[in-house]
Write a protein that holds these residues in place. Structure first.
Motif, PDB file in Angstrom:
ATOM      1  N   UNK A   1     -16.458  55.264  28.432  1.00  0.00           N
ATOM      2  CA  UNK A   1     -15.521  54.638  29.376  1.00  0.00           C
ATOM      3  C   UNK A   1     -14.259  55.488  29.530  1.00  0.00           C
ATOM      4  N   UNK A   2     -13.748  55.995  28.415  1.00  0.00           N
ATOM      5  CA  UNK A   2     -12.495  56.745  28.443  1.00  0.00           C
ATOM      6  C   UNK A   2     -12.627  58.102  29.128  1.00  0.00           C
ATOM      7  N   UNK A   3     -13.845  58.554  29.357  1.00  0.00           N
ATOM      8  CA  UNK A   3     -14.041  59.790  30.126  1.00  0.00           C
ATOM      9  C   UNK A   3     -13.723  59.572  31.601  1.00  0.00           C
TER      10      UNK A   3
ATOM     11  N   UNK B   1     -21.926  47.812  37.095  1.00  0.00           N
ATOM     12  CA  UNK B   1     -22.515  48.574  38.202  1.00  0.00           C
ATOM     13  C   UNK B   1     -22.499  50.092  38.026  1.00  0.00           C
ATOM     14  N   UNK B   2     -21.665  50.623  37.148  1.00  0.00           N
ATOM     15  CA  UNK B   2     -21.455  52.067  37.079  1.00  0.00           C
ATOM     16  C   UNK B   2     -22.716  52.784  36.573  1.00  0.00           C
ATOM     17  N   UNK B   3     -23.317  53.601  37.428  1.00  0.00           N
ATOM     18  CA  UNK B   3     -24.533  54.328  37.035  1.00  0.00           C
ATOM     19  C   UNK B   3     -24.219  55.501  36.101  1.00  0.00           C
ATOM     20  N   UNK B   4     -22.920  55.840  35.966  1.00  0.00           N
ATOM     21  CA  UNK B   4     -22.559  56.869  34.979  1.00  0.00           C
ATOM     22  C   UNK B   4     -22.648  56.311  33.567  1.00  0.00           C
ATOM     23  N   UNK B   5     -22.661  55.006  33.453  1.00  0.00           N
ATOM     24  CA  UNK B   5     -22.830  54.352  32.153  1.00  0.00           C
ATOM     25  C   UNK B   5     -24.303  53.965  31.991  1.00  0.00           C
ATOM     26  N   UNK B   6     -25.031  54.639  31.090  1.00  0.00           N
ATOM     27  CA  UNK B   6     -26.470  54.339  30.958  1.00  0.00           C
ATOM     28  C   UNK B   6     -26.760  52.930  30.440  1.00  0.00           C
TER      29      UNK B   6
ATOM     30  N   UNK C   1     -15.270  45.602  33.775  1.00  0.00           N
ATOM     31  CA  UNK C   1     -16.413  44.889  34.362  1.00  0.00           C
ATOM     32  C   UNK C   1     -17.258  45.799  35.242  1.00  0.00           C
ATOM     33  N   UNK C   2     -16.588  46.615  36.072  1.00  0.00           N
ATOM     34  CA  UNK C   2     -17.351  47.518  36.943  1.00  0.00           C
ATOM     35  C   UNK C   2     -18.136  48.525  36.114  1.00  0.00           C
ATOM     36  N   UNK C   3     -17.520  49.053  35.042  1.00  0.00           N
ATOM     37  CA  UNK C   3     -18.193  50.044  34.204  1.00  0.00           C
ATOM     38  C   UNK C   3     -19.414  49.453  33.513  1.00  0.00           C
ATOM     39  N   UNK C   4     -19.290  48.198  33.051  1.00  0.00           N
ATOM     40  CA  UNK C   4     -20.396  47.576  32.324  1.00  0.00           C
ATOM     41  C   UNK C   4     -21.441  46.938  33.231  1.00  0.00           C
TER      42      UNK C   4
END
Length: 315
Positions: free
Chosen positions: A56-58, A74-79, A69-72
């Motif tokens: 996340x911090x990257x 919808x974010x496809x950069x987060x596997x 919430x978006x990172x967990x």
């Protein structure tokens, strides 16, 4: 059965379970924050619980509600985001459409399309995460009632049970060691709210209350790790996974098939011999760390034995 098919069923269910657990975690955190004072509302621990804090911090500097919430979700950069997991689960299902049932494909594809259409358009967070959780559960129910309980079904079951046990151990570990601001708050209403939230995130609150009337950390740990009857306890997950690995071993003629089963059986015996007091005296964090290492070892052994490019499992 082809190793490619076994691998796709295993990971289809593992990714589906990971997406469901993420939805559970976020939904409960919403409910937890409703009961908390504004200054104590927390979003950063969500990232810590799923091991996504460094990733996340990257991409983000602030741990506010919208970015987490978006990172967990919808974010496809987060596997490990819900959308990433369901995209991979759907891709695994698509590659074995001739093996799974049409009902299973329809359900996983419907859920994927719902996620795709919901990006940046969530009107009600409670309804959104509840739907993701329910449709993931529905997929598991459809799998159990429409797919023959042959070797493929057992690979899928091992996949989601290992994922469920792993997430349970992580949530318990994070709550016990990192969420409480001060040791002085142990046993306080603040502490009890968090234990209630943890039990709710694993759909365990009602069953815990039937067995124990009061919230005590040693009882919660014993229930979530050792309970023989609760289907989301770590013991129950590893017990059923061990049974499936035994069935897979006995069905095929792979000379290395005993390895994953023996590792899983040894981990189950270790858990079976413990009780709540012995775990706390040993060190809950250290104990959960050993369980997580055991689960990783089982997963690596399954991959090494069954998921090569050769047809290792044959009927």
């Amino acid at each position: 059965m082809l190793s490619r098919v076994a691998s796709n069923i295993f990971w289809m269910q593992r990714y589906r379970e990971r997406a469901e657990n993420m939805a559970r975690l976020i939904e409960v955190n919403f409910n937890l924050n409703i009961d908390m004072p504004e200054s104590e509302k927390q979003w950063e621990p969500l990232l810590r619980a799923v091991g996504a804090e460094e990733e996340f911090q990257k991409h983000h500097q602030n741990f506010n509600r919208d970015t987490v919430l978006d990172f967990l979700t919808f974010d496809l950069r987060n596997p490990s985001s819900i959308f990433s997991c369901l995209t991979m689960a759907r891709e695994n299902a698509r590659s074995i459409r001739e093996i799974i049932t049409s009902d299973m494909w329809h359900e996983i594809n419907t859920l994927y399309l719902f996620l795709q259409q919901s990006q940046n358009q969530i009107l009600n967070h409670h309804n959104f995460y509840s739907r993701v959780k329910r449709q993931c559960q529905l997929f598991t129910g459809i799998s159990d009632t429409t797919l023959s309980h042959g070797i493929g079904w057992h690979f899928g079951r091992v996949g989601y049970l290992l994922e469920r046990a792993d997430m349970g151990s992580r949530l318990l570990d994070v709550k016990y060691f990192t969420l409480l601001p001060s040791p002085d708050l142990i046993g306080s209403p603040f502490d009890n709210i968090q234990w209630n939230a943890l039990l709710a995130s694993m759909s365990a609150l009602e069953m815990y209350r039937q067995k124990w009337q009061q919230i005590r950390h040693i009882n919660v740990a014993e229930f979530l790790i050792l309970d023989r009857e609760f289907p989301r306890s770590i013991f129950s997950c590893i017990s059923r996974a061990t049974h499936s690995l035994l069935t897979i071993k006995e069905t095929g003629n792979n000379p290395d098939a005993a390895k994953p089963y023996e590792i899983s059986k040894a981990l189950l015996a270790k858990i079976e011999s413990a009780n709540g007091e012995s775990i706390i005296n040993y060190g809950l964090h250290e104990y959960l760390d050993e369980i997580q290492k055991g689960l990783i070892e089982i997963g690596e052994s399954i991959s090494a034995v069954y998921f090569s490019t050769k047809d290792l499992v044959k009927k």
